[in-house]
Design a protein around this motif. Structure first.
Motif, PDB file in Angstrom:
ATOM      1  N   GLU A  51     -42.388  43.386  57.816  1.00 56.19           N
ATOM      2  CA  GLU A  51     -42.052  44.338  58.875  1.00 56.19           C
ATOM      3  C   GLU A  51     -43.175  45.351  59.051  1.00 56.19           C
ATOM      4  N   GLY A  52     -43.724  45.820  57.928  1.00 57.61           N
ATOM      5  CA  GLY A  52     -44.823  46.764  58.000  1.00 57.61           C
ATOM      6  C   GLY A  52     -46.054  46.177  58.651  1.00 57.61           C
ATOM      7  N   VAL A  53     -46.326  44.901  58.414  1.00 54.17           N
ATOM      8  CA  VAL A  53     -47.462  44.233  59.053  1.00 54.17           C
ATOM      9  C   VAL A  53     -47.225  44.142  60.560  1.00 54.17           C
ATOM     10  N   ARG A  54     -46.009  43.767  60.963  1.00 54.13           N
ATOM     11  CA  ARG A  54     -45.699  43.644  62.392  1.00 54.13           C
ATOM     12  C   ARG A  54     -45.849  44.972  63.125  1.00 54.13           C
ATOM     13  N   LEU A  55     -45.468  46.059  62.441  1.00 46.08           N
ATOM     14  CA  LEU A  55     -45.541  47.386  63.055  1.00 46.08           C
ATOM     15  C   LEU A  55     -46.941  47.989  62.987  1.00 46.08           C
ATOM     16  N   GLY A  56     -47.838  47.344  62.254  1.00 43.72           N
ATOM     17  CA  GLY A  56     -49.184  47.871  62.108  1.00 43.72           C
ATOM     18  C   GLY A  56     -49.319  48.908  61.015  1.00 43.72           C
ATOM     19  N   ASP A  57     -48.256  49.098  60.221  1.00 46.92           N
ATOM     20  CA  ASP A  57     -48.322  50.066  59.121  1.00 46.92           C
ATOM     21  C   ASP A  57     -49.113  49.525  57.936  1.00 46.92           C
ATOM     22  N   PHE A  58     -49.089  48.207  57.752  1.00 43.89           N
ATOM     23  CA  PHE A  58     -49.807  47.552  56.668  1.00 43.89           C
ATOM     24  C   PHE A  58     -50.855  46.604  57.248  1.00 43.89           C
ATOM     25  N   ALA A  59     -51.894  46.387  56.475  1.00 41.04           N
ATOM     26  CA  ALA A  59     -52.912  45.420  56.874  1.00 41.04           C
ATOM     27  C   ALA A  59     -52.326  44.018  56.825  1.00 41.04           C
ATOM     28  N   ALA A  60     -52.802  43.155  57.718  1.00 39.88           N
ATOM     29  CA  ALA A  60     -52.350  41.761  57.717  1.00 39.88           C
ATOM     30  C   ALA A  60     -52.650  41.143  56.363  1.00 39.88           C
ATOM     31  N   THR A  61     -51.703  40.388  55.844  1.00 34.75           N
ATOM     32  CA  THR A  61     -51.848  39.871  54.486  1.00 34.75           C
ATOM     33  C   THR A  61     -50.935  38.680  54.274  1.00 34.75           C
ATOM     34  N   ASP A  62     -51.158  37.950  53.202  1.00 34.90           N
ATOM     35  CA  ASP A  62     -50.242  36.900  52.766  1.00 34.90           C
ATOM     36  C   ASP A  62     -49.135  37.624  51.996  1.00 34.90           C
ATOM     37  N   SER A  63     -48.027  37.910  52.652  1.00 35.67           N
ATOM     38  CA  SER A  63     -47.007  38.778  52.070  1.00 35.67           C
ATOM     39  C   SER A  63     -46.418  38.206  50.786  1.00 35.67           C
ATOM     40  N   GLY A  64     -46.197  36.891  50.752  1.00 38.59           N
ATOM     41  CA  GLY A  64     -45.636  36.286  49.552  1.00 38.59           C
ATOM     42  C   GLY A  64     -46.539  36.451  48.350  1.00 38.59           C
ATOM     43  N   LEU A  65     -47.825  36.218  48.557  1.00 40.89           N
ATOM     44  CA  LEU A  65     -48.781  36.335  47.454  1.00 40.89           C
ATOM     45  C   LEU A  65     -48.938  37.784  47.012  1.00 40.89           C
ATOM     46  N   VAL A  66     -48.983  38.679  47.974  1.00 41.91           N
ATOM     47  CA  VAL A  66     -49.121  40.092  47.645  1.00 41.91           C
ATOM     48  C   VAL A  66     -47.914  40.595  46.860  1.00 41.91           C
ATOM     49  N   VAL A  67     -46.714  40.202  47.280  1.00 38.92           N
ATOM     50  CA  VAL A  67     -45.508  40.649  46.580  1.00 38.92           C
ATOM     51  C   VAL A  67     -45.471  40.100  45.165  1.00 38.92           C
ATOM     52  N   LYS A  68     -45.918  38.873  44.967  1.00 38.61           N
ATOM     53  CA  LYS A  68     -45.973  38.335  43.599  1.00 38.61           C
ATOM     54  C   LYS A  68     -46.889  39.187  42.721  1.00 38.61           C
TER      55      LYS A  68
END
Length: 213
Positions: A156-173
Motif C-alpha cells: 500500500e505504501g508503494v502504491r501511494l508513493g510513501d515507500f520506494a518501489a521494492t520486492d515487498s515479499g523479500l523486503v518483509v522477510k
C-alpha cells in the motif's frame, strides 16, 4: 485451520483452566530457551514450574507437544498485537513503524517464548516434532498470515508513493528476520526504557529503509 484460531491451544489435553496451561508454557519457554530442546526434559519443565511432572502430564503427553504449543502461542501473540495496527486507517509508514515497534517489544518482553520460536525453525525435521505435521502446518500458516500483514501495508505504501518501489515479499522477510533475531542477542531484564529504545531504533530504521532514506 481449527488449531490456529487465536486463543485456542494447539496441542494437549483439556485442563481445568487456561491459567494452568499458560503457567506450564511459560515455564517450558524458560527451560527451552536456557537449555535447548534436547537438554530439556519434562522433569526440568516441572522443576521450572515448581510442581510435579504429573501436573505437566495432566495437560500434555510429551515434550514435543509443549514445545510446539509454545511456538504457536508465540505466533498468536504476535498476530493479536500486530493485526489491529495493520488494519487501522493510518498512513502506511506510521503503521509499519508501530507494527515493527510492537514486534520488537514482544521479542524482548516475551524473550523466552520468542527464542523458542527461533529454535523451531531448526527443529522441524526432528522426528518427534515432525510427527505433529498438522500443527507444523498451522505454524507455517500462521507465519504466512503474519508476514502477509506486513506485505499488505508495504505494498500500500508503494502504491501511494510513501515507500520506494521494492520486492515487498523479500523486503518483509529481511525485516522480520532482523526483528526475530532480537531475542537471540537481547538480555532480558534491562528495563522498560531500554526496551523502548531498542524497539524505536529498529522501527525507525525499517521505515527509513522502506522510504529509501
Amino acid at each position: 485451520m481449527s488449531s490456529s484460531e487465536i486463543g485456542r491451544p494447539a496441542l494437549g489435553r483439556p485442563g481445568p483452566g487456561e491459567d494452568g496451561r499458560k503457567a506450564i508454557l511459560d515455564a517450558a519457554a524458560r527451560a527451552f530457551a536456557r537449555n535447548g530442546y534436547f537438554a530439556t526434559s519434562i522433569d526440568a519443565i516441572a522443576d521450572e514450574l515448581g510442581a510435579t511432572k504429573g501436573r505437566v502430564y495432566h495437560y500434555y503427553r510429551g515434550k514435543a507437544e509443549i514445545f510446539l504449543d509454545v511456538v504457536v502461542t508465540g505466533m498468536r501473540d504476535l498476530i493479536a498485537a500486530v493485526e489491529p495496527i495493520a488494519r487501522q486507517d493510518a498512513p502506511p509508514g506510521e503503521r509499519v513503524y508501530r507494527m515493527a515497534r510492537v514486534h520488537a517489544s514482544l521479542m524482548m518482553l516475551r524473550n523466552h517464548a520468542q527464542r523458542v520460536s527461533v529454535q523451531a525453525l531448526e527443529m522441524r525435521s526432528v522426528a518427534e516434532i515432525a510427527i505433529h505435521h498438522e500443527v507444523l502446518a498451522d505454524v507455517f500458516a500462521l507465519r504466512r498470515r503474519y508476514e502477509q500483514l506486513f506485505i499488505d501495508v508495504v505494498e500500500e505504501g508503494v502504491r501511494l508513493g510513501d515507500f520506494a518501489a521494492t520486492d515487498s515479499g523479500l523486503v518483509v522477510k529481511s525485516v522480520l528476520g532482523a526483528l526475530n533475531w532480537i531475542p537471540i542477542w537481547y538480555a532480558p531484564g534491562r528495563g522498560r526504557d531500554d526496551v523502548e529504545h531498542v524497539a524505536d531504533t529498529f522501527a525507525r530504521f525499517i521505515v527509513n529503509g522502506l522510504k529509501g532514506s
